[in-house]
Design an enzyme around this catalytic site. Structure first.
Site, short mmCIF file in Angstrom:
data_model
loop_
_atom_site.label_atom_id
_atom_site.label_comp_id
_atom_site.label_asym_id
_atom_site.label_seq_id
_atom_site.Cartn_x
_atom_site.Cartn_y
_atom_site.Cartn_z
N SER A 21 0.85 -47.77 -35.06
CA SER A 21 1.11 -46.34 -34.87
C SER A 21 0.79 -45.50 -36.11
O SER A 21 0.23 -44.41 -35.97
CB SER A 21 2.56 -46.10 -34.43
N LYS A 70 15.07 -47.99 -27.63
CA LYS A 70 14.68 -46.93 -26.69
C LYS A 70 15.85 -46.45 -25.83
O LYS A 70 15.86 -45.32 -25.36
CB LYS A 70 13.54 -47.42 -25.78
N ASN A 93 11.14 -42.73 -25.98
CA ASN A 93 10.28 -43.30 -27.03
C ASN A 93 9.82 -42.25 -28.05
O ASN A 93 9.08 -42.57 -28.97
CB ASN A 93 9.06 -44.01 -26.44
N ASP A 108 5.70 -42.94 -22.93
CA ASP A 108 5.17 -44.19 -22.35
C ASP A 108 4.85 -43.96 -20.87
O ASP A 108 3.90 -44.53 -20.33
CB ASP A 108 6.23 -45.32 -22.40
N ALA A 135 9.47 -51.61 -21.53
CA ALA A 135 8.22 -51.00 -21.06
C ALA A 135 8.12 -51.08 -19.54
O ALA A 135 7.61 -50.16 -18.89
CB ALA A 135 7.04 -51.69 -21.72
N TYR A 226 -2.41 -54.88 -25.99
CA TYR A 226 -3.70 -54.33 -26.42
C TYR A 226 -4.30 -55.09 -27.61
O TYR A 226 -5.42 -54.85 -28.00
CB TYR A 226 -3.57 -52.83 -26.77
N GLY A 247 -3.82 -52.74 -22.62
CA GLY A 247 -2.86 -51.66 -22.86
C GLY A 247 -3.30 -50.60 -23.86
O GLY A 247 -2.50 -49.74 -24.23
#
Ligand code: NDP
Length: 291
Positions: A21, A70, A93, A108, A135, A226, A247
């Protein structure tokens, strides 16, 4: 009172060291000439309360929130009226300081929705999910909201998959959704979409949760992972001629949508995603060099 000119943003979770991130957000700050810096806040559960209590006096203006916080973060933030469903989904998130209040959002959900719908129309489709963690709650919500015909879900922890069934039933009472006891019972051969929402596949040594014979060529397989770009599951799915997505799209869209909430910018999501993709590739290269 602000202590620095640069507004601070970041990701809070535990653990977060390997997150990409910072790479995607800092690349966007630089490209769009916005004064901001994104870093990692790795906080143990016992540090959470004091971290949130100190936020008002800090230079932090927005945070992404990841596992395992979360749900826990809900008690520290307010929700806009139209976002109260996030209490049922139990997932926030993104938190942003607006007019001295901390507001909670979930990017998300639109991140997964936009990414999925770029390649697959879920309306009236039969769907299967593996994994019922944080998720997966966003994924199940998107599928139900999109009017799928059915959702069948498997997790090794049945309490979690049942909790998703209850969540979906509360929000969409007519949705056909069931929690099953095994991958075989998902009956993937009869489904149009399979979503992997487990972390299985993140590591090279991980097994593939499905056997090739369970898949078919008319299936769409979406793996939330991902990195690696192609998991064993996606490799097998391609071998049988199925369409696939990793992802990456979800990661980039949720990031871009959070970036808009953080900065209030009117730069288009597409431009932000394009820049974040460059930042991500640079970030992945750095991670690979360190290994
Ligand atoms: P969680 O740990 O909250 O949930 C994962 C769930 O999968 C848990 O309930 C876990 O059970 C279950 N699980 C683990 N192994 C198996 C198995 N063999 N069979 C069935 N279920 C299993 O993780 P998240 O929901 O936060 O994340 C899931 C994945 O999604 C991760 O790989 C994450 O990186 C990815 N992700 C990607 C995003 C993106 O933007 N692309 C965004 C968010 C997440 P147990 O806890 O008992 O092991």
């Amino acid at each position: 009172m602000k202590k620095t000119e640069i507004e601070l943003f970041g990701l809070i979770g535990y653990p977060v060291k390997h997150s990409l991130s910072p790479a995607i957000h800092n690349s966007a700050f630089k490209k769009f000439n916005i004064s901001g810096d994104y870093s990692l806040y790795e906080k143990k559960p016992e540090e959470l309360e004091s971290f949130f209590k100190g936020l008002d006096d800090s230079d932090i203006y927005g945070l992404n929130v990841t596992v395992p916080y979360k749900e826990k973060v809900l008690k520290f933030v307010e929700l806009e009226k139209e976002d109260v469903y996030l209490k049922i989904i139990q997932s926030v998130n993104t938190i942003v300081r607006i007019d001295s209040k901390w507001l909670g959002f979930n990017t998300d959900i639109p991140g997964f929705e936009i990414s999925l719908k770029e390649n697959f129309n879920p309306a009236n489709k039969k769907t299967a999910m593996i994994g019922a963690g944080g998720a997966a709650r966003s994924v199940a919500y998107v599928l139900a909201k999109s009017g799928v015909q059915e959702i069948c879900i498997f997790d090794i922890d049945k309490i979690r998959s049942k909790s998703i069934v209850s969540m979906v039933k509360e929000l969409f009472p007519n949705m056909k959704i069931s929690a099953v006891d095994s991958i075989e019972a998902l009956n993937i051969k009869e489904k149009d979409l399979l979503v992997n929402a487990t972390p299985v596949g993140l590591n090279k040594e991980d097994p593939c949760l499905v056997k090739k014979g369970m898949l078919h060529k008319d299936l769409f397989v979406y793996d939330l992972i991902y990195n690696p770009i192609e998991t064993k599951l996606l490799f097998l799915a391609k071998e049988v001629g199925a369409q696939v997505s990793n992802g990456l799209g979800m990661l980039l869209y949720q990031g871009a949508l959070s970036f808009v909430l953080f900065t209030g910018t009117d730069i288009s999501i597409k431009e932000i995603v394009d820049e974040m993709r460059i930042g991500l590739n640079e970030g992945i290269k750095k991670v690979c060099m360190k290994r």
